[in-house]
Design a protein around this motif. Structure first.
Motif, PDB file in Angstrom:
ATOM      1  N   LEU A 173      38.665  13.006  11.632  1.00 45.38           N
ATOM      2  CA  LEU A 173      37.364  12.520  11.879  1.00 45.38           C
ATOM      3  C   LEU A 173      36.765  13.974  12.630  1.00 45.38           C
ATOM      4  O   LEU A 173      37.468  14.422  13.425  1.00 45.38           O
ATOM      5  CB  LEU A 173      37.534  11.544  13.099  1.00 45.38           C
ATOM      6  N   CYS A 174      35.483  14.032  12.292  1.00 48.10           N
ATOM      7  CA  CYS A 174      34.835  15.116  13.097  1.00 48.10           C
ATOM      8  C   CYS A 174      33.688  14.363  13.642  1.00 48.10           C
ATOM      9  O   CYS A 174      32.841  13.614  13.225  1.00 48.10           O
ATOM     10  CB  CYS A 174      34.159  15.918  12.006  1.00 48.10           C
ATOM     11  N   HIS A 175      33.607  14.409  15.230  1.00 52.94           N
ATOM     12  CA  HIS A 175      32.794  13.927  16.043  1.00 52.94           C
ATOM     13  C   HIS A 175      31.492  14.576  16.009  1.00 52.94           C
ATOM     14  O   HIS A 175      30.344  14.216  16.448  1.00 52.94           O
ATOM     15  CB  HIS A 175      33.084  13.846  17.526  1.00 52.94           C
ATOM     16  N   SER A 176      31.271  15.951  15.234  1.00 52.54           N
ATOM     17  CA  SER A 176      30.275  16.680  15.178  1.00 52.54           C
ATOM     18  C   SER A 176      29.234  16.215  14.263  1.00 52.54           C
ATOM     19  O   SER A 176      27.974  15.884  14.367  1.00 52.54           O
ATOM     20  CB  SER A 176      30.600  17.999  14.923  1.00 52.54           C
ATOM     21  N   CYS A 177      29.917  15.787  12.912  1.00 52.41           N
ATOM     22  CA  CYS A 177      29.014  15.305  11.908  1.00 52.41           C
ATOM     23  C   CYS A 177      29.543  13.939  11.472  1.00 52.41           C
ATOM     24  O   CYS A 177      28.641  13.729  10.436  1.00 52.41           O
ATOM     25  CB  CYS A 177      29.190  16.394  10.611  1.00 52.41           C
ATOM     26  N   LYS A 178      30.294  13.358  12.278  1.00 56.11           N
ATOM     27  CA  LYS A 178      30.512  11.846  11.971  1.00 56.11           C
ATOM     28  C   LYS A 178      31.051  11.721  10.501  1.00 56.11           C
ATOM     29  O   LYS A 178      30.961  10.777   9.981  1.00 56.11           O
ATOM     30  CB  LYS A 178      29.440  11.268  12.371  1.00 56.11           C
ATOM     31  N   GLN A 232      39.314  23.790  11.341  1.00 54.52           N
ATOM     32  CA  GLN A 232      37.783  23.658  11.050  1.00 54.52           C
ATOM     33  C   GLN A 232      37.326  22.488   9.977  1.00 54.52           C
ATOM     34  O   GLN A 232      38.073  22.061   9.249  1.00 54.52           O
ATOM     35  CB  GLN A 232      37.135  25.097  10.194  1.00 54.52           C
ATOM     36  N   CYS A 233      36.249  21.806  10.626  1.00 56.99           N
ATOM     37  CA  CYS A 233      35.650  20.641   9.686  1.00 56.99           C
ATOM     38  C   CYS A 233      35.233  21.206   8.626  1.00 56.99           C
ATOM     39  O   CYS A 233      34.323  21.996   8.422  1.00 56.99           O
ATOM     40  CB  CYS A 233      34.626  19.833  10.725  1.00 56.99           C
ATOM     41  N   HIS A 234      35.676  20.818   7.416  1.00 63.62           N
ATOM     42  CA  HIS A 234      35.258  21.322   6.186  1.00 63.62           C
ATOM     43  C   HIS A 234      33.910  20.900   5.681  1.00 63.62           C
ATOM     44  O   HIS A 234      33.063  21.369   4.601  1.00 63.62           O
ATOM     45  CB  HIS A 234      36.233  20.934   4.959  1.00 63.62           C
ATOM     46  N   PHE A 235      33.380  19.767   6.480  1.00 64.99           N
ATOM     47  CA  PHE A 235      31.822  19.415   6.017  1.00 64.99           C
ATOM     48  C   PHE A 235      30.873  20.329   6.893  1.00 64.99           C
ATOM     49  O   PHE A 235      29.871  20.877   6.261  1.00 64.99           O
ATOM     50  CB  PHE A 235      31.641  17.938   6.481  1.00 64.99           C
ATOM     51  N   CYS A 236      31.074  20.451   8.154  1.00 66.38           N
ATOM     52  CA  CYS A 236      30.013  20.976   8.880  1.00 66.38           C
ATOM     53  C   CYS A 236      30.541  22.400   9.488  1.00 66.38           C
ATOM     54  O   CYS A 236      29.648  23.021  10.164  1.00 66.38           O
ATOM     55  CB  CYS A 236      29.658  20.075   9.916  1.00 66.38           C
ATOM     56  N   GLU A 237      31.785  22.656   9.254  1.00 69.21           N
ATOM     57  CA  GLU A 237      32.267  23.938   9.470  1.00 69.21           C
ATOM     58  C   GLU A 237      32.270  24.203  10.968  1.00 69.21           C
ATOM     59  O   GLU A 237      32.457  25.336  11.690  1.00 69.21           O
ATOM     60  CB  GLU A 237      31.483  25.143   8.959  1.00 69.21           C
TER      61      GLU A 237
HETATM   62 ZN   LIG Z   1      32.188  18.078  10.918  1.00 65.37          ZN
END
Ligand SMILES: [Zn+2]
Ligand SMILES: [Zn+2]
Length: 299
Positions: free
Chosen positions: A244-249, A217-222
């Motif tokens: 890298l998270c392509h959801s929250c960049k 899980q991305c810890h920024f945007c979950e």
């Molecule tokens: Zn994210």
């Protein structure tokens, strides 16, 4: 206070880690040497201060389990002399590593050393981290706001780390599912894989607290859609990477310590991973950890 023995061990671990980085990536020698003095000075500073007091030492388990960090509603009581001690240890160390900004640092150092009310005057900048307040103080001192912000955030860290040492045992065993620090609320700077199972831990950018977090899980945007997550690394150093998270960049750099004989000291890890910051930022991703200050610092 920390014993000399503990302090010497920490200083040695920091130095060994920095040597390991330089040996592995000689191109980072300049960066490593710039930060070396500061890292050692922070460890000395930490050994010379007492744990700050808190306005309320009880943990509100219900609020905590809803994602409210322990220091969110607490005042941290730091004595003025300790703050001056830390400032007069850290500013010269920053000066050694960053000689190009020594004119500004000399002004700040002389203000702290010679003005009896320096700490009171700096307090609003230390507490809020607000650009306006920092900007006003920087104009008053005749220095760059970016430099003042950098120094203020570094000055806060030894106190934050001491506070973390006192708070960590109080929250041990409590559930924390957030990607920001359960102690101080700041974002982590590094993600570390440890143990046989490769459990993922996040390391706080301000107080150094480490907590377990889901790997998928991305810890920024979950976001836990793994198709929106990407790992980048250099072929010859696969144990270092950026997530890298392509959801929250956003991205975070990471280190897989499972096959390392002696994992680097956590405070040095982000320095050795700077080349991955460059790669991630070139691709348009931004780091999540930003400079964070004490919100309610009292002298
Ligand atoms: Zn994210
Ligand atoms: Zn923290």
């Amino acid at each position: 206070m920390v014993s000399d023995e503990t302090h010497n061990k920490t200083a040695k671990s920091i130095k060994d880690s920095l040597d390991w980085i330089k040996k592995g990536i000689p191109q980072l020698t300049g960066v490593v040497e710039a930060f070396a003095e500061l890292l050692v000075a922070k460890s000395i500073a930490k050994s010379q201060i007492s744990t700050p007091g808190f306005s309320n030492v009880e943990i509100d388990v219900a609020r905590f389990s809803q994602g409210v960090p322990v220091l969110d509603d607490r005042k941290i009581e730091v004595d003025r002399d300790s703050f001056r001690t830390v400032a007069l240890l850290l500013i010269p160390a920053i000066k050694k590593g960053f000689p190009k900004i020594d004119v500004d640092l000399n002004r700040l150092e002389s203000f702290v050393a010679n003005d009896e009310t320096a700490m009171e005057q700096l307090r609003p900048a230390l507490e809020s981290g607000s650009a306006t307040i920092l900007g006003d103080m920087a104009v008053k001192l005749g220095i760059s706001p970016e430099i003042l912000q950098f120094v203020c955030s570094e000055l806060a860290k030894p106190f934050a780390e001491k506070a973390e040492e006192a708070i960590a045992p109080m929250i041990e065993g409590l559930n924390w599912l957030k990607g920001y620090c359960p102690v101080c609320g700041a974002w982590p700077t590094v993600s570390v894989l440890k143990g046989n199972e490769g459990r993922r831990f996040l390391n706080c950018s301000v107080c150094g607290h480490e907590w377990n977090y889901m790997r998928t899980q991305c810890h920024f945007c979950e976001n836990n859609d793994t198709t929106k997550q990407e790992i980048i690394f250099s072929e010859d150093r696969k144990f270092e990477y950026a997530e890298l998270c392509h959801s929250c960049k956003k991205y975070i750099v990471g280190l897989d310590t499972r096959n390392l004989i002696s994992p680097p000291h956590p405070s040095t890890a982000p320095i050795g991973l700077i080349y991955l910051d460059v790669l991630a930022q070139e691709r348009g991703f931004t780091p999540g950890a930003t400079v964070s200050m004490f919100r309610d610092l009292t002298f």
